[in-house]
Design an enzyme around this catalytic site. Structure first.
Site, PDB file in Angstrom:
ATOM      1  N   ASP A 155      28.285  48.744  37.556  1.00 60.26           N
ATOM      2  CA  ASP A 155      29.069  47.547  37.208  1.00 60.26           C
ATOM      3  C   ASP A 155      30.173  48.556  36.534  1.00 60.26           C
ATOM      4  O   ASP A 155      30.196  49.631  36.051  1.00 60.26           O
ATOM      5  CB  ASP A 155      28.363  46.697  36.057  1.00 60.26           C
ATOM      6  CG  ASP A 155      29.012  45.420  35.999  1.00 60.26           C
ATOM      7  OD1 ASP A 155      30.389  45.208  36.249  1.00 60.26           O
ATOM      8  OD2 ASP A 155      28.283  44.604  36.072  1.00 60.26           O
ATOM      9  N   TYR A 185      37.281  31.285  45.389  1.00 59.37           N
ATOM     10  CA  TYR A 185      35.862  31.844  45.214  1.00 59.37           C
ATOM     11  C   TYR A 185      35.265  31.075  46.173  1.00 59.37           C
ATOM     12  O   TYR A 185      34.391  31.876  47.043  1.00 59.37           O
ATOM     13  CB  TYR A 185      35.422  31.100  43.709  1.00 59.37           C
ATOM     14  CG  TYR A 185      34.111  31.641  43.403  1.00 59.37           C
ATOM     15  CD1 TYR A 185      33.709  32.958  43.093  1.00 59.37           C
ATOM     16  CD2 TYR A 185      32.985  30.801  43.326  1.00 59.37           C
ATOM     17  CE1 TYR A 185      32.508  33.442  42.395  1.00 59.37           C
ATOM     18  CE2 TYR A 185      31.752  30.957  42.833  1.00 59.37           C
ATOM     19  CZ  TYR A 185      31.445  32.442  42.709  1.00 59.37           C
ATOM     20  OH  TYR A 185      30.436  33.067  42.159  1.00 59.37           O
ATOM     21  N   LYS A 207      32.911  33.357  49.286  1.00 58.31           N
ATOM     22  CA  LYS A 207      31.762  33.305  49.338  1.00 58.31           C
ATOM     23  C   LYS A 207      31.377  32.800  50.568  1.00 58.31           C
ATOM     24  O   LYS A 207      30.073  33.422  51.351  1.00 58.31           O
ATOM     25  CB  LYS A 207      31.094  32.357  48.281  1.00 58.31           C
ATOM     26  CG  LYS A 207      31.236  32.898  46.808  1.00 58.31           C
ATOM     27  CD  LYS A 207      30.449  34.455  46.427  1.00 58.31           C
ATOM     28  CE  LYS A 207      30.424  34.851  45.335  1.00 58.31           C
ATOM     29  NZ  LYS A 207      29.956  35.821  44.996  1.00 58.31           N
TER      30      LYS A 207
END
Lengths: 232, 164
Positions: free
Chosen positions: A31, A136, A140
């Site tokens: 991360d 978004y 996705k």
């Protein structure tokens, strides 16, 4: 078994890392910031940066190669279509779609050579459409589409490719929601509660070990996706 | 009184010519835009370099966003996609990423634009023989209350498969 989990310091990613550690994986928690999940190998990763991606996979290769890739890193920025800035849209594609596909290409080489591997993409219930979230949802949806074709392409190499589509999950990202929106959201979830990172981790852990399941989307949303998502 | 309304066709996907031909005979009931996204050629995963993904997936989706924003406001919005990569195809990861990204964009836009009276639908095309009739249905008077739908013009080749 080595698991590379992107977004491993985020709300859902931490839950996935903890579960995979408990399941016996050596977990590389990758991360932007260092993951605090116990017994993981921290790795700095900007999923949108090519050099950073290569470094993360090189680290995993030093440990023996990636057996399980969990593409969990993601970013969300809502805007209605008429207000959506092209630069924001592109940034969300890079983080949520292009980065995961690029990482998949890098790890698939080793998986194919070993004749086994599992890839789990963290999509979103937004793949089915959600108000105010064009960028978004688009990203996705792309991830779900790629999941299906990659499953067809990589199946004979011993690699399964699946997606988990979480619904509303309590994480630091959702803590700031206005109380009324939270109330209305919870009212539309048939099981009557928000999801937890552990709920998502359950789905990931299942798909990680399910050799006869591939190309599927496991929707972990408390039933919201089969009811009226806007019910109040 | 009758007023003429315009249909705009945007995007340079392989189906754009077929869409334009189909629309020659179509009389829309309201303003309409048909978007035909460019979709990457089949390529195995090993060939999906960072540069390839940026150009073939990232730039293609940027173009779709620009086309949608240029088309709005509009009463009827239709996306035309090739059916094979929508369903999934070996060696089609980039094409499936683009087509399914557009599929989800359409789902969100259908929800978001309903309050503006805009319908948003998707035609997933295997054979173009039914294209004219389906476009006419979605753009005509009876299409006003059809939104968020995905119609597979495949002659049934998608039967028995899980749709995305």
């Amino acid at each position: 078994m080595i698991a590379l989990v992107t977004g491993g310091a985020g709300g859902i990613g931490r839950g996935i890392c903890a579960r995979l550690v408990a399941d016996g994986y050596t977990v590389i928690a990758a991360d932007l910031s260092r993951s605090d999940v116990r017994d993981t190998e921290p790795q700095v990763l900007d999923v949108a940066d090519p050099d950073s991606r290569r470094a993360a996979v090189a680290r995993a290769d030093e440990l023996g190669g990636v057996d399980l890739l969990v593409n969990c890193a993601g970013a969300l920025q809502d805007a209605r279509i008429t207000k959506l800035e092209p630069a924001v849209f592109r940034r969300l594609m890079e983080i949520n779609l292009l980065g995961p596909l690029a990482l998949t290409r890098l790890v698939a080489v080793g998986m194919a050579a070993r004749g086994r591997g599992s890839i789990v993409n963290i999509a979103s219930r937004a793949w089915l459409g959600t108000f105010g979230s064009t960028a978004y949802s688009t990203a996705k949806g792309g991830l779900v589409g790629a999941t299906r074709s990659l499953a067809l392409e990589l199946g004979r190499c011993g690699i399964t490719v699946n997606a988990v589509a979480p619904g509303f999950v309590d994480t630091p990202m959702t803590e700031g929601l206005p109380a009324e929106i939270r109330r209305r959201t919870l009212a539309a979830i048939p099981v009557g509660r928000a999801g937890t990172p552990e709920d998502v981790a359950d789905a990931v852990a299942f798909l990680a070990g399910a050799g006869y399941v591939t190309g599927q989307v496991l929707v972990a949303c408390g039933g919201r996706s089969i009811g009226d998502p806007y019910a109040v | 009184m009758t007023t003429s309304v315009a249909i705009s066709v945007r995007g340079d996907g392989a189906l754009a010519d077929a869409v334009r031909s189909a629309l020659l005979m179509t009389v829309p009931a309201d303003t309409a835009a048909v978007i035909v996204p460019r979709v990457p050629e089949p390529a195995p995963l090993a060939e999906l370099t960072d540069e390839h993904l940026a150009a073939e997936v990232g730039d293609a989706l940027d173009a779709v966003l620009a086309d949608v924003q240029a088309a709005l406001p509009v009463a009827r919005l239709v996306f035309v996609l090739p059916a094979d990569p929508v369903m999934g195809i070996s060696g089609g990861a980039a094409a499936s990423a683009v087509t399914n990204a557009v599929l989800s964009m359409a789902r969100t836009l259908a929800i978001e634009l309903a309050r503006d009276g805009t319908s948003v639908n998707v035609l997933a095309v295997g054979s173009t023989t039914a294209l004219q009739a389906q476009l006419a249905a979605l753009l005509g008077e009876g299409g006003r209350d059809i939104t968020g739908q995905e119609v597979y013009l495949t002659g049934g080749t998608d039967l028995g498969r899980v749709h995305p």
